[in-house]
Structures are given as C-alpha cells and as structure tokens.
Design an enzyme around this catalytic site. Structure first.
Site, PDB file in Angstrom:
ATOM      1  N   GLU A 170       0.862  -1.184   0.000  1.00 44.91           N
ATOM      2  CA  GLU A 170       0.000   0.000   0.000  1.00 44.91           C
ATOM      3  C   GLU A 170       0.899   1.235   0.000  1.00 44.91           C
ATOM      4  O   GLU A 170       1.772   1.379   0.861  1.00 44.91           O
ATOM      5  CB  GLU A 170      -0.897  -0.025   1.246  1.00 44.91           C
ATOM      6  CG  GLU A 170      -1.835   1.162   1.302  1.00 44.91           C
ATOM      7  CD  GLU A 170      -3.187   0.809   1.924  1.00 44.91           C
ATOM      8  OE1 GLU A 170      -3.486  -0.383   2.113  1.00 44.91           O
ATOM      9  OE2 GLU A 170      -3.944   1.756   2.210  1.00 44.91           O
ATOM     10  N   ARG A 171       0.700   2.089  -0.983  1.00 42.07           N
ATOM     11  CA  ARG A 171       1.505   3.308  -1.144  1.00 42.07           C
ATOM     12  C   ARG A 171       2.984   2.981  -1.331  1.00 42.07           C
ATOM     13  O   ARG A 171       3.857   3.725  -0.876  1.00 42.07           O
ATOM     14  CB  ARG A 171       1.310   4.268   0.028  1.00 42.07           C
ATOM     15  CG  ARG A 171      -0.137   4.512   0.409  1.00 42.07           C
ATOM     16  CD  ARG A 171      -1.007   4.865  -0.755  1.00 42.07           C
ATOM     17  NE  ARG A 171      -2.424   4.950  -0.374  1.00 42.07           N
ATOM     18  CZ  ARG A 171      -3.382   5.172  -1.260  1.00 42.07           C
ATOM     19  NH1 ARG A 171      -3.116   5.297  -2.554  1.00 42.07           N
ATOM     20  NH2 ARG A 171      -4.633   5.250  -0.867  1.00 42.07           N
ATOM     21  N   GLU A 294     -11.063   4.607   8.669  1.00 36.65           N
ATOM     22  CA  GLU A 294     -11.213   4.215   7.267  1.00 36.65           C
ATOM     23  C   GLU A 294     -11.771   2.797   7.133  1.00 36.65           C
ATOM     24  O   GLU A 294     -11.299   2.002   6.331  1.00 36.65           O
ATOM     25  CB  GLU A 294      -9.868   4.316   6.541  1.00 36.65           C
ATOM     26  CG  GLU A 294      -9.325   5.736   6.487  1.00 36.65           C
ATOM     27  CD  GLU A 294      -8.059   5.883   5.651  1.00 36.65           C
ATOM     28  OE1 GLU A 294      -7.249   4.945   5.653  1.00 36.65           O
ATOM     29  OE2 GLU A 294      -7.904   6.935   5.009  1.00 36.65           O
ATOM     30  N   ARG A 341     -12.462  17.330   9.357  1.00 38.47           N
ATOM     31  CA  ARG A 341     -11.704  16.095   9.589  1.00 38.47           C
ATOM     32  C   ARG A 341     -10.416  16.363  10.382  1.00 38.47           C
ATOM     33  O   ARG A 341      -9.964  15.512  11.149  1.00 38.47           O
ATOM     34  CB  ARG A 341     -11.374  15.436   8.244  1.00 38.47           C
ATOM     35  CG  ARG A 341     -10.528  14.194   8.409  1.00 38.47           C
ATOM     36  CD  ARG A 341     -10.364  13.468   7.094  1.00 38.47           C
ATOM     37  NE  ARG A 341      -9.055  12.855   7.014  1.00 38.47           N
ATOM     38  CZ  ARG A 341      -8.525  12.366   5.911  1.00 38.47           C
ATOM     39  NH1 ARG A 341      -9.191  12.405   4.776  1.00 38.47           N
ATOM     40  NH2 ARG A 341      -7.337  11.820   5.927  1.00 38.47           N
ATOM     41  N   ASP A 370      -3.251  14.241   6.540  1.00 37.48           N
ATOM     42  CA  ASP A 370      -2.700  12.977   6.049  1.00 37.48           C
ATOM     43  C   ASP A 370      -1.452  13.169   5.196  1.00 37.48           C
ATOM     44  O   ASP A 370      -1.533  13.085   3.978  1.00 37.48           O
ATOM     45  CB  ASP A 370      -3.793  12.257   5.228  1.00 37.48           C
ATOM     46  CG  ASP A 370      -3.417  10.827   4.919  1.00 37.48           C
ATOM     47  OD1 ASP A 370      -2.424  10.346   5.478  1.00 37.48           O
ATOM     48  OD2 ASP A 370      -4.131  10.201   4.115  1.00 37.48           O
ATOM     49  N   GLU A 398       3.591   9.132  -0.888  1.00 37.69           N
ATOM     50  CA  GLU A 398       2.226   8.990  -1.391  1.00 37.69           C
ATOM     51  C   GLU A 398       1.710  10.285  -2.014  1.00 37.69           C
ATOM     52  O   GLU A 398       1.031  10.259  -3.039  1.00 37.69           O
ATOM     53  CB  GLU A 398       1.322   8.564  -0.232  1.00 37.69           C
ATOM     54  CG  GLU A 398      -0.148   8.494  -0.583  1.00 37.69           C
ATOM     55  CD  GLU A 398      -1.014   8.049   0.593  1.00 37.69           C
ATOM     56  OE1 GLU A 398      -0.458   7.794   1.676  1.00 37.69           O
ATOM     57  OE2 GLU A 398      -2.239   7.959   0.414  1.00 37.69           O
TER      58      GLU A 398
END
Ligand code: BDP
Length: 704
Positions: A170-171, A294, A341, A370, A398
């Site tokens: 992932e990433r 998430e 957020r 993020d 990312e």
C-alpha cells in the site's frame, strides 16, 4: 574541485549498496584512515552483534582502503579497538563519559590503551558497539571528524511497512514487498541481512512487517513462523519485529464470537496469542493498530473506547515487555463526525490523556490530515502530557510524487520536529514532546519506502528519505541539510563541489513540490484513490472529506479553509498562544495561510501582491524549481556514474512535466471558479480545464 575533475571514471552502480558503498578514499584521506585502523581488535566478547560489527568494519575498510586490515585481539599502535565498558581498564573507562552513552550509544575516541595509541569504539553494550562501528565508518566515508559520542534520544525507532501478504505494498513505489512471504520461512533472502545492516547503520531498531490495514491471517501460525525467520536475521542488528494487527482477528479466525475488548474470551484469546508469538519470537516488539479508521474494525464497534482496545492488547503484551502502538489516525466511516476532519483525532484522543496502559504509545501522524506536502504539526503534540506520543512520518511519498519526483523529506521532518507547540514552560517543540513523553517509552515511526526494486526505494534519491528518517529518529534535533550532505557524500561523492550541488538540489526539492502541488497551505488536492496528479475539482465522492473541494473551498469570493472561530475553529486545538497567532491571517505563517483561513482573492500578501497573484507565482516557481533541478543534475554528469546519473535524469525530466501538469491544471481550475484574469506575463495553461479533468491514471502504483 570542479565536478568535472571529480570524475574518477566512476563505474556504473545500481544503488543496491545504498549509503554503505564504502567507495575508495582519495590518497591523502586513505593514508589518514589507514593510520587509525592498522588492525581491528575486538576486546568485547564474540557475539552475533559484535561479529556483525567486526564484519562491517572489515567490509568498510576493505572498500575505503582497498584492503581489509588484519583482525585480532592484541592491542597495538594504530589499532581500531571495539570494547565495552566492562572490557576497559578503569582509567580509560572513566575518561570516556560512557554513562552518557546509555544502553545504545557509543563513544569514538583516540586514546592510549595498554600503552598503545589506539582508536576506541566504546559502548556499554554490544548494540552500542555496532552503532559505534557504523558511526565510525560513516565519519570515515564522509570525511567528518572520527571522534564523537552519541546516544539515541528516542527508544523506539521504527519502520512501518505497509506490506500485504500478497506482496503488494500500500503506497509502495519501489516494486513488490521486500518480504517474500510465500518463500518464507524456508527461504531467507540474503537481502534481509542487507536490510538489517542499512537500518542498524542509522540506529533503526524496530520494523513493523505488515500493512496497518492488516489481515487476520497475519497472526496465523504460518505467518508467525515467517516473522520469526525475519526476526532471526534482524536480531544481531538490534532490530525487533512488530506486527500490525487487525482488531477483529479472533472473531475473523472464528475463535471467538466477538472482538469486544472487554469480553473475557477475547482477552484470553489475545493473551494466548501473545504467548504463542513470544514462544516463536522471544524479543517480539509488539503490535501496531489502526482501529476505527477508514473502515477498519475497532473497539468502537462494541461501544468501547480506544483506551479499552489499546489496554486490552497492552495487557496481553505486558508480561513479555511488548508495546502497543495505537494509531491516532482516525476518522469515522460514513461521514464526518465533526465539521472538520482535521479535528477528529484530537477530539477522540485528548479526553483519554493519562488513561492508556504504560506500554501503550499513541502514534500520531505529523499533521492532522494525512501526510500532505506541507501540514502544520498535529495539535495532539503537547496536548496529551500524560500519554507517550510517538511520531508517525511517511517516508514513502504517497502525496509528494511517488518515487518519480525528487522530494527530500529532511526539511519536512525537521520543520515538524522543530515546531514550537507553545505548550509547557519553557515551550516545548514537537521533538521535546516526543522525548519527554511520560513513562518508559518514546518513539518515532516512518512509513517505509522500501521494496523489491534493486535500488530499494524506487529511485536513488528516495534512499535519502529512509536515511534522513533514521538519522532524525536517533536525534530529532538533527539538521536536514547536514544529513543531506552526509548522505550525498556517502552515496555519490566526497568531493565538496559535488556534494554541495547535490545537497543544494535536495534542499530545494520538497519546497518545489509544495509550490507546484499545494502552496500556501492548500492540501488534499490529488487524484482519487491512487493520489497521483492534480484533481482539485473532485466534489462527488461519497464522504465530504474525501473531496478536494472540501479542503480548499475555492469559491468566487476566495480560497482556503476557515479553521478560525468563524469556521471550524480547529485552531482552538492548539495551545492558546499559538491559537491566538493563527486566529489572524496577518500573524499566520504564509506557508500555511490557506490551511487556516479562507481569504479573498485580492487579500494583500507580505510581498504586496494579491493572494491570486501570489498563488500563481508559487505554481510558476515550482515549475521553475523542477526545471532548475534538472539543469543542476545535468551539470553533475561528469561526477556521477553514468547509470545512476541517467536514471535520476529521467526522473527529473518526468518531474518537470509533472510540475507543469499540476501548475496548469490547478490554475485552470482556480481560474474557472475565481473568474479572474491571469496576471500580466503569466503563461496560460497548455490546455483547457476539461482536458485535465478527463485525465485518468487507472494503473498508478501503490493503490492496492
Ligand atoms: C492514507 C493512505 C492509506 C492508509 C492511511 C493510513 O492513503 O492508504 O491506509 O493513510 O495511514 O494516507 O492508515
């Protein structure tokens, strides 16, 4: 020396050796070093760790001097001596201030020992000797003074691999997972040892092997055996293995009827599981947990809290000295719980200050959203004085151009660590908060950028981000430029002009990315899912806070997110003195201006330009900076081996195009909303907005 003269007919390199190349030293430096290491003598007892230190010194000296010196245990003039405190006579020991070295630090000192002139690598432990050996080699390779003393400021210095059991990452932008899960534990790739060497050279002492979006199978006996095989390779290098765990593991493995952290059967299951892991991996580090974020399961699914969840796992690990790293990167599924957020982690965690078990660290991302190209530091730092907080940086890029764009992250890390939280008296920096965490645990985590690519990180320059993370985890007060210079000297050339030029590019690179992607505090404007490329127009995703328009709030009247009292009031999460500063756009640093304020297009910036003009000038500057890096690198051709030069040049060319794409697409979009003409002399975007909106990147990497 001019770069052209520095070309010592450099042979092509593939980057595998990282910063541990130990390239032959030029004549004078070689003679000097030779005199410090005529022999390598181990007074410390043999152990896997001192074996590793001896082997590394041999390897390094062989490379730098052309020939490895003899080893032995007789002290002679010119010997390089490895000794623990216990191996030294009182007189020598007392002159070294070894107490300051603690359990992992070292002292590198010229001294007399047994009547001989020696160079001493001294420590209180075997791992200190290994770290000291790497530090000595680093100084020798980069031309720094050989004498020094150092000890790590943080206890847990950990890489987080976001690697899946199927070897996707992932990433990840550096090939497949470095872990060949399928072949493990029977087939143990020699590369794991080089991974351990590289990490130990920086003082990294932990690795979380798998993705925070974890699979339940990671805790099956088969995977524990695989993790144990890796732990066996890493152990001599002082690296402990950790696993990311899925909160609902016992339920999903059908071994319990619930995953409720207060259910006795669930608690007993985790205890048994921990016991089993420690039978296979006696020095297992512990668990990393992403819960209720998430869509991941967590204690809130059972109306329990983060404290209930973390402390349940902590209880299972405590008898074995294991730690829980509980992530604060949370945001609720199915829409925002709050109006912003950026406020969620603070809202959820701050009330629990002081309530986590002693072996829990709360792992907090550097910023509240993020891993954006620039974020203000996370408001939780300094706000939970009774809870150990651990930093989470993202080394893999990312949001900063994957491994194609050059962005040296040292300045990003340093900017966060040096930020003044305005909490405490005297006020604490983020680094102080990490270091002064209550209890026994302190730490820093970095989401790894390591994969199966021959050069480990996808590009040669991305190795520098791994390097900078490791150096700053050891010393959070380190200087990004000095670290870049030290890395460049080891990775490319000791020559002053060459390393100066390389460092110069590196130091601009991250700001260039900020300029062409998200200047002035803009954030979260990237493409959906894969996060590649500009997509500020996206407004149709299921959750409001997945849409770029939610974050930049571009409108006819202006741009930016109002996080003051008239908006989401996120600034109130900072210490009062800082909140007061951020309440007024005039006292808000311009580099984060639109993070905190929604301002009219004609707002006057410090430069005298309007916000509209300034915004566009940042995009233009970013494009120029990307092109300049290309030109600077081209000029270094004579000084760098052809292969690494060409591989980097190709990436820089692509980066210049990417910068142009971001600039053009963003300006086209902003203009479509603001309705303002471009300032005089500004080039119009190459295409109309529709062109950019139609671009698709379905195979962009790292998206699972
Ligand atoms: C985001 C990534 C996502 C991660 C998540 C996390 O896009 O892939 O799972 O953070 O940190 O940056 O948990």
């Amino acid at each position: 020396m001019a770069p052209a003269q520095a070309a010592a007919q450099a042979a092509d390199e593939d980057g595998y050796a990282l910063w541990l190349r130990y390239a032959p030293l030029p004549g004078a430096a070689r003679a000097q070093l030779q005199a410090q290491a005529r022999t390598v003598v181990r007074l410390a007892p043999a152990s896997p760790t001192t074996d590793a230190a001896m082997a590394e010194l041999q390897r390094g000296l062989a490379g730098m001097l052309g020939k490895a010196p003899a080893t032995g245990n007789t002290v002679a003039d010119g010997a390089l001596v490895l000794a623990r405190a216990a191996d030294l006579p009182d007189t020598v020991r007392s002159s070294l201030a070894l107490a300051d070295a603690g359990t992992e630090g070292y002292v590198l000192r010229r001294t007399r020992l047994q009547g001989k002139n020696v160079f001493l690598i001294a420590a209180n432990s075997d791992i200190g000797l290994l770290y000291g050996s790497f530090a000595w080699l680093r100084a020798a390779a980069s031309g720094a003074p050989l004498e020094s003393a150092s000890a790590p400021a943080l206890k847990l210095r950990v890489l987080n691999h976001w690697d899946n059991p199927d070897r996707t990452v992932e990433r990840g932008y550096a090939g497949q997972s470095i872990w060949d899960w399928w072949a493990l534990p029977d087939i143990v790739d020699a590369r794991y040892l080089d991974y351990a060497r590289a990490n130990a050279s920086l003082g990294i002492n932990g690795t979380v092997l798998n993705n925070v979006n974890a699979k339940a199978e990671m805790l099956s006996p088969a995977f524990i055996a695989k993790a144990a095989a890796l732990a066996g390779v890493f152990r001599p290098y002082g690296i402990r293995v950790y696993l990311s765990v899925r909160f609902s593991t016992p339920l999903e493995l059908k071994e319990t009827a619930t995953a409720d952290p207060l259910d006795p059967q669930v608690r007993a299951w985790w205890q048994r599981e921990a016991d089993e892991i420690y039978r296979a991996i006696p020095d297992f580090g512990g668990f990393l947990v992403k819960a209720n974020s998430e869509g991941q399961p967590g204690p809130q699914d059972y109306h329990r809290t983060h404290v209930d969840g973390a402390n349940m796992l902590a209880a299972a690990l405590a008898p074995h000295n294991g730690a829980v790293m509980w992530r604060a990167f949370v945001y609720a599924p199915g829409g925002t719980k709050t109006d912003d957020r950026a406020k969620q982690a603070y809202d959820e965690f701050k009330p629990f200050d002081g309530r986590f078990a002693p072996n829990v660290l709360v792992q907090v991302k550097n910023g509240a959203i993020d891993f954006q190209p620039r974020e203000p530091f996370h408001p939780l730092f300094g706000a939970m004085p009774r809870t150990p907080l651990m930093m989470e940086f993202q080394i893999t890029k990312e949001y900063l151009g994957f491994s194609t764009d050059m962005a040296y992250l040292g300045p990003l890390f340093q900017e966060t660590l040096a930020a003044n939280t305005h909490h405490g008296s005297p006020p604490l920096s983020v680094a102080d908060v990490l270091q002064q965490a209550p209890g026994k645990l302190t730490g820093m985590a970095g989401v790894a950028n390591i994969g199966s690519d021959r050069n480990w990180s996808g590009s040669h320059f991305d190795q520098a981000n791994w390097y900078a993370f490791g150096r700053l985890a050891w010393n959070p007060r380190g200087d990004a430029r000095a670290i870049a210079d030290e890395w460049a000297a080891q990775t490319f050339s000791r020559d002053t002009a060459v390393r100066g030029a390389v460092t110069g590019m590196m130091m601009v690179s991250r700001e260039a990315v900020v300029n062409y992607m998200t200047p002035l505090g803009l954030h979260h404007m990237m493409g959906t899912g894969h996060h590649h490329g500009p997509a500020p127009w996206v407004d149709n995703l299921e959750r409001p806070d997945w849409n770029p328009v939610y974050y930049h709030r571009t409108a006819r009247d202006g741009i930016g997110f109002d996080r003051t009292a008239t908006g989401s009031n996120a600034i109130a999460q900072y210490a009062p003195a800082l909140a007061a500063q951020l309440a007024d756009p005039r006292t808000t640093p311009e580099q984060v201006l639109l993070w905190f304020h929604h301002l009219p297009w004609d707002y006057r910036m410090a430069s005298g330009r309007t916000l509209w003009q300034e915004l566009i000038s940042h995009y233009d500057r970013g494009v120029r900076q990307a092109r300049d890096m290309q030109a600077q690198w081209a000029a270094l051709a004579p000084a760098i081996d052809a292969r690494r030069h060409a591989e980097t040049a190709a990436r820089l060319q692509r980066q210049a195009a990417n910068a142009q794409l971001w600039r053009d697409a963003c300006i086209a979009y902003f203009q479509s909303v603001s309705g303002l003409p471009l300032p005089a002399g500004v080039a119009p975007p190459a295409h109309d907005l529709d062109h950019y909106r139609k671009l698709r990147f379905p195979y962009a990497p790292g998206n699972g």
